[in-house]
Design a protein around this motif. Sequence first.
Motif, PDB file in Angstrom:
ATOM      1  N   THR A  60      35.969  48.684 -34.447  1.00 37.43           N
ATOM      2  CA  THR A  60      37.201  49.031 -35.167  1.00 37.43           C
ATOM      3  C   THR A  60      38.180  49.754 -34.242  1.00 37.43           C
ATOM      4  OG1 THR A  60      36.291  51.167 -35.857  1.00 37.43           O
ATOM      5  CG2 THR A  60      35.942  49.287 -37.329  1.00 37.43           C
TER       6      THR A  60
ATOM      7  N   SER B 263      37.181  46.754 -42.121  1.00 42.17           N
ATOM      8  CA  SER B 263      36.006  46.472 -41.294  1.00 42.17           C
ATOM      9  C   SER B 263      34.762  46.154 -42.118  1.00 42.17           C
ATOM     10  CB  SER B 263      35.715  47.660 -40.370  1.00 42.17           C
ATOM     11  OG  SER B 263      35.381  48.824 -41.123  1.00 42.17           O
TER      12      SER B 263
ATOM     13  N   THR C 104      46.373  50.834 -38.445  1.00 42.52           N
ATOM     14  CA  THR C 104      45.062  51.282 -37.971  1.00 42.52           C
ATOM     15  C   THR C 104      44.181  51.662 -39.145  1.00 42.52           C
ATOM     16  OG1 THR C 104      45.979  52.082 -35.877  1.00 42.52           O
ATOM     17  CG2 THR C 104      43.854  52.977 -36.529  1.00 42.52           C
TER      18      THR C 104
ATOM     19  N   HIS D  93      38.984  61.101 -41.569  1.00 37.22           N
ATOM     20  CA  HIS D  93      39.147  59.655 -41.431  1.00 37.22           C
ATOM     21  C   HIS D  93      38.002  58.899 -42.109  1.00 37.22           C
ATOM     22  CE1 HIS D  93      42.234  60.565 -38.414  1.00 37.22           C
ATOM     23  NE2 HIS D  93      42.617  59.307 -38.542  1.00 37.22           N
TER      24      HIS D  93
ATOM     25  N   ILE E  70      40.533  49.800 -40.227  1.00 38.85           N
ATOM     26  CA  ILE E  70      39.265  50.512 -40.418  1.00 38.85           C
ATOM     27  C   ILE E  70      38.704  50.230 -41.809  1.00 38.85           C
ATOM     28  CG2 ILE E  70      38.177  52.790 -40.553  1.00 38.85           C
ATOM     29  CD1 ILE E  70      40.196  53.740 -38.432  1.00 38.85           C
TER      30      ILE E  70
ATOM     31  N   SER F 123      39.977  45.189 -36.073  1.00 38.88           N
ATOM     32  CA  SER F 123      38.541  45.126 -36.327  1.00 38.88           C
ATOM     33  C   SER F 123      38.014  43.733 -35.993  1.00 38.88           C
ATOM     34  CB  SER F 123      38.240  45.458 -37.795  1.00 38.88           C
ATOM     35  OG  SER F 123      38.512  46.818 -38.066  1.00 38.88           O
TER      36      SER F 123
ATOM     37  N   ILE G 223      32.699  53.215 -35.540  1.00 41.40           N
ATOM     38  CA  ILE G 223      33.915  53.966 -35.837  1.00 41.40           C
ATOM     39  C   ILE G 223      34.007  55.156 -34.890  1.00 41.40           C
ATOM     40  CG2 ILE G 223      34.202  53.304 -38.255  1.00 41.40           C
ATOM     41  CD1 ILE G 223      32.612  55.719 -39.084  1.00 41.40           C
TER      42      ILE G 223
END
Length: 490
Positions: free
Chosen positions: A73, A96, A89, A127, A93, A56, A24
Amino acid sequence: MASGTSASITGKNSEPSELSIVLIGGRRGGRPSGKSSVGNLILGRDGFKTNRTTKSVMRQELVSGRQVSVVDTPGWWSHLPLDLTPKLTQLEIQHSVSLCPPGPHAFVLVMPLDVPSVGTDLSAEEHVSLLLSDRVWKRAIMVFTVADKTNMRPGLIRSNRQLRYLTEKCEGRFHVLNISDRGDGSQVTQLMEKIDQMVKSSGGHYETEEHVSEELKEKERTISRRAEQRRTDTLKRTTGLPKDTGLTDLRILLLGKEKSGKSSAGNTILGGRGFKVSQTGQRSAQCEVRQGSVAGRHVTVVDSPGWYYNRPLQDTSEMDKLEIQDSVSLCPPGPHAVLLAVPLHEAFTKAQRVAVEEHMTLLSQSAWSHAIVLFNYGDLLGDRSIEQHIEAEGEDLRWLLDTCGNRYHVFNNQKTDDTQVTELLQKMEEMVAGNRGGHYEDGGDVSETTSERKKIREEHVHTLMTKIQRQRTALKALFEGDVHLQYNFK
């Protein structure tokens, strides 16, 4: 919690017999974090593309006799907070962790160390914690990437407050990796030893909550279903409309916020570099007009000043408002199409909706009948469709599309082929046909009032600049000792 048990711990170093890693990290401008390169170094082969990750992806390889799974990712934009990260997006993530069941053993948070903006990824914690969970930090290690061994400076990590904070979130775990030196296997070996030690101390793999996984799957199904419906509705709307209305003179007005890709889109349409595209964030203060021959048509493109970020109309200067209003007069008798530029690298929020809606009031209400949403930076979609992006973003972007009659197009300004331009011109032709061949008209009285206000404003600016110049001359004379000009400030 999701079903599944922790991988067994075997061997003299007590490393897991299988290892799952999720990469990440963020990216700033044109500079990636190096996630994909880190994944390739771990796997010992080019399993990931290093240009830009949009989805991913999981790759596996036998590494030192054990199965290693690595998930790469999409990177978030380091200068943007979570609420401005595109929803697709965010979903990728979150998705993943399901690519390496029953869950990853380790999260590798990648950040470049040899860039001028090092340590400015202020959204990294947000995030990680909100998209995944705070439990990630127990199984996370910071990997700082460099492209030159001379920049491998561990001291910078300790001296930079942001880097030090993120490292502490990872309980002090970090590693510096020279991604340009693929011949040095020792640096990867050391990284893997640190990961194994972390897995041993954390006790197994990361487990996702089952209801969260089901919610993600349902959200993706809903997005796909709505995207297919939007494609169907678009085809129905355009069925029967002529692709070629015989227009030989096509006029286009570009509107949008700064850094939305307006000028680049204008250059793509005209097949050249007629409009200046600033790499430093400098914006145009005036409308610009460029013309060219495109697909057998004489095309006029007007680029207007972009309004500041996602700010409302009241924050736009009077001169910018006048320029936008006056833009219509630069392609007389009026534009056939008003292209509203929307960048794909950030989410379309309520603030963006308000900004677009309010700035469109500088024209008349009829401008919406001539509007097409132009999505720029189409390469960021990857293999996702623009309809999926629209439906994932939510009601504010759907409102914009509905207000524009569901007219939209995607530009990848990195492409050099003419197909995307000819398809846009066809959509314009369909819109013109739907408008019975007409173009946008704001009314002569509005145009005359705007021009008069602009003239008065320019005269005021000229008078002010003249006064400032006289004051500068007087000050210069004062410092040079010319007493005759010392008090000439009026």
